[in-house]
Motif scaffolding. Structure first.
Motif, PDB file in Angstrom:
ATOM      1  N   ILE A 143       0.852  -1.201   0.000  1.00 19.81           N
ATOM      2  CA  ILE A 143       0.000   0.000   0.000  1.00 19.81           C
ATOM      3  C   ILE A 143       0.881   1.242   0.000  1.00 19.81           C
ATOM      4  O   ILE A 143       0.689   2.168  -0.796  1.00 19.81           O
ATOM      5  CB  ILE A 143      -0.926   0.029   1.228  1.00 19.81           C
ATOM      6  N   LEU A 144       1.860   1.263   0.886  1.00 23.49           N
ATOM      7  CA  LEU A 144       2.684   2.452   1.070  1.00 23.49           C
ATOM      8  C   LEU A 144       3.595   2.725  -0.121  1.00 23.49           C
ATOM      9  O   LEU A 144       3.988   3.872  -0.352  1.00 23.49           O
ATOM     10  CB  LEU A 144       3.500   2.327   2.351  1.00 23.49           C
ATOM     11  N   GLN A 145       3.917   1.672  -0.892  1.00 27.49           N
ATOM     12  CA  GLN A 145       4.797   1.840  -2.050  1.00 27.49           C
ATOM     13  C   GLN A 145       4.105   1.435  -3.353  1.00 27.49           C
ATOM     14  O   GLN A 145       4.761   1.003  -4.300  1.00 27.49           O
ATOM     15  CB  GLN A 145       6.075   1.027  -1.845  1.00 27.49           C
TER      16      GLN A 145
ATOM     17  N   VAL B 121      -2.223  -2.228  -6.392  1.00 22.71           N
ATOM     18  CA  VAL B 121      -1.571  -2.951  -5.304  1.00 22.71           C
ATOM     19  C   VAL B 121      -1.575  -4.430  -5.672  1.00 22.71           C
ATOM     20  O   VAL B 121      -2.596  -4.962  -6.109  1.00 22.71           O
ATOM     21  CB  VAL B 121      -2.328  -2.716  -3.976  1.00 22.71           C
ATOM     22  N   TRP B 122      -0.439  -5.073  -5.486  1.00 22.89           N
ATOM     23  CA  TRP B 122      -0.294  -6.482  -5.853  1.00 22.89           C
ATOM     24  C   TRP B 122      -0.225  -7.349  -4.605  1.00 22.89           C
ATOM     25  O   TRP B 122       0.408  -6.984  -3.621  1.00 22.89           O
ATOM     26  CB  TRP B 122       0.966  -6.673  -6.700  1.00 22.89           C
TER      27      TRP B 122
ATOM     28  N   LEU C 144      -7.024   0.915  -6.853  1.00 23.96           N
ATOM     29  CA  LEU C 144      -7.571   1.817  -5.835  1.00 23.96           C
ATOM     30  C   LEU C 144      -7.526   3.272  -6.277  1.00 23.96           C
ATOM     31  O   LEU C 144      -6.538   3.714  -6.870  1.00 23.96           O
ATOM     32  CB  LEU C 144      -6.770   1.683  -4.534  1.00 23.96           C
ATOM     33  N   LEU C 145      -8.571   3.990  -5.942  1.00 23.90           N
ATOM     34  CA  LEU C 145      -8.589   5.438  -6.111  1.00 23.90           C
ATOM     35  C   LEU C 145      -7.806   6.076  -4.962  1.00 23.90           C
ATOM     36  O   LEU C 145      -7.611   5.439  -3.915  1.00 23.90           O
ATOM     37  CB  LEU C 145     -10.030   5.947  -6.122  1.00 23.90           C
ATOM     38  N   PRO C 146      -7.367   7.318  -5.111  1.00 23.42           N
ATOM     39  CA  PRO C 146      -6.587   7.959  -4.044  1.00 23.42           C
ATOM     40  C   PRO C 146      -7.285   7.941  -2.678  1.00 23.42           C
ATOM     41  O   PRO C 146      -6.637   7.683  -1.655  1.00 23.42           O
ATOM     42  CB  PRO C 146      -6.406   9.399  -4.538  1.00 23.42           C
ATOM     43  N   LEU C 147      -8.583   8.165  -2.649  1.00 16.96           N
ATOM     44  CA  LEU C 147      -9.322   8.143  -1.384  1.00 16.96           C
ATOM     45  C   LEU C 147      -9.255   6.767  -0.728  1.00 16.96           C
ATOM     46  O   LEU C 147      -9.080   6.654   0.491  1.00 16.96           O
ATOM     47  CB  LEU C 147     -10.780   8.545  -1.623  1.00 16.96           C
ATOM     48  N   GLU C 148      -9.351   5.717  -1.530  1.00 19.38           N
ATOM     49  CA  GLU C 148      -9.296   4.348  -0.997  1.00 19.38           C
ATOM     50  C   GLU C 148      -7.908   4.030  -0.453  1.00 19.38           C
ATOM     51  O   GLU C 148      -7.778   3.354   0.579  1.00 19.38           O
ATOM     52  CB  GLU C 148      -9.710   3.361  -2.089  1.00 19.38           C
ATOM     53  N   VAL C 149      -6.878   4.521  -1.115  1.00 17.22           N
ATOM     54  CA  VAL C 149      -5.510   4.366  -0.599  1.00 17.22           C
ATOM     55  C   VAL C 149      -5.399   5.072   0.750  1.00 17.22           C
ATOM     56  O   VAL C 149      -4.831   4.524   1.706  1.00 17.22           O
ATOM     57  CB  VAL C 149      -4.465   4.919  -1.595  1.00 17.22           C
ATOM     58  N   ASP C 150      -5.957   6.274   0.842  1.00 16.46           N
ATOM     59  CA  ASP C 150      -5.936   7.014   2.105  1.00 16.46           C
ATOM     60  C   ASP C 150      -6.637   6.246   3.222  1.00 16.46           C
ATOM     61  O   ASP C 150      -6.176   6.249   4.369  1.00 16.46           O
ATOM     62  CB  ASP C 150      -6.571   8.393   1.947  1.00 16.46           C
TER      63      ASP C 150
END
Length: 192
Positions: A54-56, A67-68, A85-91
């Motif tokens: 997630i972080l990378q 994300v893999w 993922l959309l940016p909000l979902e990553v957040d």
């Protein structure tokens, strides 16, 4: 999914202020359910999701991420699973990682879905808690989510699009036909 979009940031903020296990498990349930519906992956894909991925995550110019997940039930046949993922979902996932590390032993564990420093292997209880918390009725499981998606793809998508959905679910069309029960609609039932 709409309710999860409303509840996830609020639960994350609430846990930052007042870290309680029940709220943390509920947050995990909302995120697992959201990702289960979004991707139709088996829960093992989610439980094997690592913080580092997630972080990378690889991103594009719109900050969308892929994300893999390399270890899951059918990785030998279908390769790595992916989650777009959309940016909000990553957040949201970064928020889970943050509160997990700060209050629930997540700094000791590489997995996104963890508790007390140990990987969570089954997420159905968290999913059911979030389902009930959202006011939804009846039974829910990741298997039901996958069955619903496989059925809708079979009924409503052209063959090539259905194949793509099946591949994203880490199986093929013949697997979907073999393992996911077709649920007939009312017209189909009365034709019998």
């Amino acid at each position: 999914m709409h309710i999860a979009g409303y509840r996830v940031p609020r639960l994350t903020d609430m846990i930052r202020r007042n870290p309680r296990v029940k709220s943390f498990k509920l947050l995990q349930g909302y995120l697992a359910g959201y990702l289960g519906i979004l991707t139709s992956h088996r829960p093992v894909v989610l439980t094997n999701l690592q913080k580092e991925s997630i972080l990378q995550a690889e991103t594009d110019e719109q900050n969308r991420a892929v994300v893999w997940v390399d270890h899951h039930k059918t990785d030998n046949t279908f390769g790595n699973a992916f989650i777009a993922l959309l940016p909000l979902e990553v957040d949201w996932l970064k928020g889970l990682i943050e509160v997990s590390a700060a209050h629930f032993g997540g700094d000791q564990c590489p997995y996104v879905f963890q508790f007390d420093g140990k990987q969570v292997y089954k997420l159905n209880m968290e999913l059911k808690s979030a389902w009930n918390h959202a006011g939804m009725q009846g039974y829910i499981s990741f298997g039901l989510i996958r069955t619903a998606i496989a059925n809708q793809a079979k009924k409503h998508l052209p063959a090539e699009e259905r194949r793509l959905v099946c591949e994203a679910m880490c199986h093929d069309v013949s697997t979907a036909d073999r393992f996911y029960t077709t649920v007939p609609d009312i017209v189909e039932i009365f034709c019998i």
